[in-house]
Design an enzyme around this catalytic site. Structure first.
Site, mmCIF file in Angstrom:
data_model
loop_
_atom_site.group_PDB
_atom_site.id
_atom_site.type_symbol
_atom_site.label_atom_id
_atom_site.label_comp_id
_atom_site.label_asym_id
_atom_site.label_seq_id
_atom_site.Cartn_x
_atom_site.Cartn_y
_atom_site.Cartn_z
ATOM 1 N N SER A 285 0.844 -1.186 0.000
ATOM 2 C CA SER A 285 0.000 0.000 0.000
ATOM 3 C C SER A 285 0.888 1.248 0.000
ATOM 4 O O SER A 285 1.741 1.389 -0.871
ATOM 5 C CB SER A 285 -0.968 -0.058 1.187
ATOM 6 O OG SER A 285 -2.016 0.848 1.033
ATOM 7 N N TRP A 286 0.706 2.176 0.947
ATOM 8 C CA TRP A 286 1.607 3.326 1.023
ATOM 9 C C TRP A 286 3.064 2.864 1.090
ATOM 10 O O TRP A 286 3.955 3.495 0.523
ATOM 11 C CB TRP A 286 1.273 4.197 2.220
ATOM 12 C CG TRP A 286 2.430 5.029 2.705
ATOM 13 C CD1 TRP A 286 3.145 4.865 3.854
ATOM 14 C CD2 TRP A 286 3.020 6.161 2.026
ATOM 15 N NE1 TRP A 286 4.152 5.809 3.942
ATOM 16 C CE2 TRP A 286 4.090 6.619 2.836
ATOM 17 C CE3 TRP A 286 2.758 6.805 0.823
ATOM 18 C CZ2 TRP A 286 4.888 7.698 2.482
ATOM 19 C CZ3 TRP A 286 3.557 7.885 0.464
ATOM 20 C CH2 TRP A 286 4.603 8.328 1.295
#
Length: 316
Positions: free
Chosen positions: A112-113
Site C-alpha cells: 500500500s503506502w
C-alpha cells in the site's frame, strides 16, 4: 506463513528534527537483509509483517516511520508539528537506518503506502536495493488520492456521503483530505475525535470489496485512529510530497533490480491499472494477480502469493 518475529535487537534511532524512529531486527543475523516498509501512512510496523519472511534465511528489519507506532513524537498529539514528516525525510530515515545497521544492500518489502515509499527509496538508492517485493501496490499520485476520496463514492455512495458530510459544507467540493486535516488540528478534542472516526470509517469501507471483509480492529483504538488519520491526511493533502507520476517517471532507475508486484484483482481501492503500468515500464518486474483478493493481505490467496514471492528471493 512463518512464525511471529523473535527480535534479537531493537532501538530508537535519532534521525534529527526531534524525531526518534523505532527499529527492530529478527530472523537470522547472518541472513539476507530485508527492510519492511509499512503502509498508512501511519500504520506502524506490526510484528505480523515478519510472518511473510523465512526467519531462517532472512535478517528481518522492521521500522516504524516518523510519528507512528513506537516512534516519537507521536503524530496523534495535536501539538506535534507535521512539517518535518515528509516522503524525502522518510527515505532519508531508511537510509540512515541501513547505515546504522551496517547493511550493504537489502530487499525492500512493502505494501500500500509502503509500496509507494519503497519504490521512491529504491529509485533514489538503487545501489542499496537487491530486490523489491510489493503488494497492494499504490503509486502515490493525485489521481489515486482523488479516486479514494471521491470516485470510490460511486462504489459506496451511502458511506461516501457520510464521509463527505463529515466536513463543513463550504469544504465539500474541495480537497477532502485537506478539510479533514484541518478538523484533525481543531482545538476542540471532540471535533478532532469525530474527524478521526469519520476518516477511519471511510478507510475501512473503501478496502472492503471482498466478501466476508471484517472491520479493521485497529480503528477501535482512539490513539491509533488519531495517528493514522493525521498522517494520512497530511500526506494526501500534499500529494504524498511527490511530483505527479514521479514513481512511474523514475522507473528507469530500477533497471537491473528484480521485483514482484502482488495485487488483488478485486482491489478497487487501488485499481490494478497502477501496478500493471508499473510492470509494463519496469522490465525486471513481474506482476502477480490474485483473482479473489482485494486490498491488503487478508483476501484468499494473497498471503500465499506474497510469501512465495519472498521465498523466491531468499537464497538469491
Amino acid at each position: 506463513m512463518y512464525p511471529s518475529l523473535r527480535a534479537h535487537a531493537e532501538g530508537m534511532l535519532d534521525v534529527g528534527e526531534g524525531h526518534r524512529v523505532f527499529w527492530q531486527v529478527g530472523g537470522n543475523p547472518d541472513g539476507k537483509p530485508v527492510l519492511v516498509v509499512h503502509g498508512g501512512p501511519g500504520s506502524g510496523c506490526a510484528p505480523g509483517w515478519a510472518r511473510y519472511l523465512d526467519p531462517e534465511r532472512y535478517r528481518i528489519v522492521l521500522l516504524d516511520q516518523r510519528g507512528c507506532g513506537r516512534s516519537t513524537p507521536s503524530a496523534g498529539d495535536v501539538s506535534v508539528d507535521l512539517s518535518t514528516n515528509t516522503t524525502d525525510r522518510l527515505v532519508a530515515d531508511m537510509e540512515r537506518l541501513r547505515e546504522h545497521l551496517g547493511v550493504s544492500r537489502w530487499l525492500v518489502f512493502g505494501a500500500s503506502w509502503g509500496s509507494t515509499l519503497g519504490l521512491v527509496y529504491a529509485q533514489r538508492h538503487p545501489e542499496r536495493v537487491s530486490e523489491v517485493v510489493l503488494f497492494s501496490v499504490t503509486l502515490g499520485t493525485r489521481r489515486d488520492i482523488d479516486w479514494i476520496c471521491r470516485d470510490m463514492g460511486r462504489v459506496f455512495p451511502q458511506e461516501w456521503a457520510r464521509f463527505r458530510d463529515g466536513v463543513p459544507v463550504a469544504d465539500r467540493e474541495g480537497c477532502l483530505a485537506d478539510a479533514y486535516a484541518r478538523l484533525l488540528a481543531d482545538p476542540d478534542p471532540v471535533v478532532r475525535e469525530r474527524a478521526a472516526r469519520d476518516w477511519c470509517a471511510w478507510e475501512d469501507t473503501h478496502v472492503g470489496t471482498v466478501p466476508g471483509h471484517r472491520p479493521d480492529a485497529r480503528y477501535a483504538d482512539p490513539v491509533f485512529r488519531m495517528v493514522f488519520a493525521r498522517l494520512v491526511t497530511h500526506y494526501w493533502r500534499h500529494g504524498c510530497f511527490l511530483a505527479e507520476d514521479e514513481v512511474l517517471r523514475g522507473v528507469g532507475r530500477l533497471a537491473g533490480i528484480p521485483g514482484v508486484l502482488v495485487h488483488g484483482r478485486l482491489d478497487v481501492s487501488s485499481p490494478v491499472d497502477g501496478p500493471w503500468r508499473l510492470a509494463q515500464a519496469w522490465p525486471g518486474a513481474r506482476l502477480v494477480l490474485v483473482e479473489a483478493a482485494g486490498h491488503g493481505a487478508s483476501g484468499p490467496g494473497m498471503a500465499e502469493a506474497v510469501t512465495a514471492a519472498l521465498d523466491g528471493f531468499a537464497s538469491s
